[in-house]
Design a protein around this motif. Sequence first.
Motif, mmCIF file in Angstrom:
data_model
loop_
_atom_site.group_PDB
_atom_site.id
_atom_site.type_symbol
_atom_site.label_atom_id
_atom_site.label_comp_id
_atom_site.label_asym_id
_atom_site.label_seq_id
_atom_site.Cartn_x
_atom_site.Cartn_y
_atom_site.Cartn_z
ATOM 1 N N ARG A 1 -2.891 12.684 -8.287
ATOM 2 C CA ARG A 1 -2.537 12.015 -9.546
ATOM 3 C C ARG A 1 -1.172 11.346 -9.446
ATOM 4 O O ARG A 1 -0.980 10.205 -9.874
ATOM 5 C CB ARG A 1 -2.598 13.020 -10.694
ATOM 6 N N ARG A 2 -0.223 12.050 -8.857
ATOM 7 C CA ARG A 2 1.119 11.501 -8.682
ATOM 8 C C ARG A 2 1.091 10.267 -7.785
ATOM 9 O O ARG A 2 1.757 9.260 -8.062
ATOM 10 C CB ARG A 2 2.035 12.578 -8.086
ATOM 11 N N LYS A 3 0.324 10.324 -6.708
ATOM 12 C CA LYS A 3 0.221 9.192 -5.783
ATOM 13 C C LYS A 3 -0.315 7.955 -6.492
ATOM 14 O O LYS A 3 0.204 6.849 -6.326
ATOM 15 C CB LYS A 3 -0.690 9.580 -4.614
ATOM 16 N N ILE A 4 -1.351 8.115 -7.318
ATOM 17 C CA ILE A 4 -1.928 6.975 -8.036
ATOM 18 C C ILE A 4 -0.930 6.412 -9.044
ATOM 19 O O ILE A 4 -0.739 5.187 -9.131
ATOM 20 C CB ILE A 4 -3.247 7.377 -8.732
ATOM 21 N N LEU A 5 -0.274 7.282 -9.793
ATOM 22 C CA LEU A 5 0.687 6.816 -10.795
ATOM 23 C C LEU A 5 1.865 6.099 -10.148
ATOM 24 O O LEU A 5 2.375 5.116 -10.695
ATOM 25 C CB LEU A 5 1.184 7.980 -11.646
ATOM 26 N N THR A 6 2.287 6.571 -8.988
ATOM 27 C CA THR A 6 3.387 5.916 -8.267
ATOM 28 C C THR A 6 2.995 4.502 -7.851
ATOM 29 O O THR A 6 3.816 3.576 -7.893
ATOM 30 C CB THR A 6 3.792 6.749 -7.036
ATOM 31 N N GLU A 7 1.742 4.321 -7.487
ATOM 32 C CA GLU A 7 1.239 2.992 -7.123
ATOM 33 C C GLU A 7 1.001 2.121 -8.354
ATOM 34 O O GLU A 7 1.207 0.910 -8.320
ATOM 35 C CB GLU A 7 -0.070 3.146 -6.335
ATOM 36 N N LEU A 8 0.594 2.749 -9.452
ATOM 37 C CA LEU A 8 0.243 2.017 -10.668
ATOM 38 C C LEU A 8 1.471 1.550 -11.438
ATOM 39 O O LEU A 8 1.553 0.389 -11.846
ATOM 40 C CB LEU A 8 -0.626 2.905 -11.558
ATOM 41 N N PHE A 9 2.439 2.446 -11.654
ATOM 42 C CA PHE A 9 3.593 2.157 -12.511
ATOM 43 C C PHE A 9 4.720 1.477 -11.746
ATOM 44 O O PHE A 9 4.835 1.606 -10.536
ATOM 45 C CB PHE A 9 4.127 3.442 -13.128
ATOM 46 N N GLY A 10 5.579 0.797 -12.494
ATOM 47 C CA GLY A 10 6.780 0.223 -11.907
ATOM 48 C C GLY A 10 7.756 1.296 -11.483
ATOM 49 O O GLY A 10 8.429 1.176 -10.465
ATOM 50 N N ASN A 11 7.852 2.361 -12.304
ATOM 51 C CA ASN A 11 8.740 3.478 -11.995
ATOM 52 C C ASN A 11 8.232 4.724 -12.707
ATOM 53 O O ASN A 11 7.765 4.643 -13.847
ATOM 54 C CB ASN A 11 10.166 3.165 -12.468
ATOM 55 N N ILE A 12 8.310 5.861 -12.042
ATOM 56 C CA ILE A 12 7.910 7.127 -12.654
ATOM 57 C C ILE A 12 8.872 8.218 -12.210
ATOM 58 O O ILE A 12 9.165 8.357 -11.026
ATOM 59 C CB ILE A 12 6.445 7.481 -12.335
#
Length: 198
Positions: A46-57
């Motif tokens: 989940r973290r990997k996908i969000l890191t790719e999806l968002f500008g910053n997390i």
Amino acid sequence: MKTELQKCLDGEIFNTSDEEIQKIIHNARKLAKDYNSTISTDSGKRRKILTELFGNIGNNVNIDTPFYCDYGRHISVGNNVIININCTFVDCNKIEIGNNVLIASNVQIYTATHSTDVNERLVDNWDSDSRLPYFRTFALPIKIENNVWIGGGVIILPGVTIGENSVIGAGSVVTKSIPANSVAVGNPCKVIRKIDNN
């Protein structure tokens, strides 16, 4: 000469059918679909996908599924943030979320908008073979500052800033910026009292 994406981020009328923009949108939809298919205990994936999806997390971020967004890359999330189930972020322009923010279920954040004047809203000489959209669109950034709590079912409209430590009551429609240290509720959302955090 500005690209359509730059016009979008500058709050100007832009072409949503632009090839670069469409590529970003389709990528975001794929990543969101992948994210929504994960199991809640698979924090690494989940973290990997969000890191790719968002500008910053930031760190310690939990986004429940399903979650939907438009561009993804225009979303910036700070530390210690919870975004509950079934939230939709239309991030044509930037959505900045600070630290220690709670966003309840069914919250909708919309940066995109259209003119209230029908002549400004409709595209001239549109036809089905055109790469132009049906309607003229522009987008304004949204900022949610540190320590904010957004109640369930809240709708946040383009150009709004919600000041630090504020609470937005469930079901509110936030049409204008809310100052720091406020409890605000209603449609349209209005400050009903100040918060003394001392």
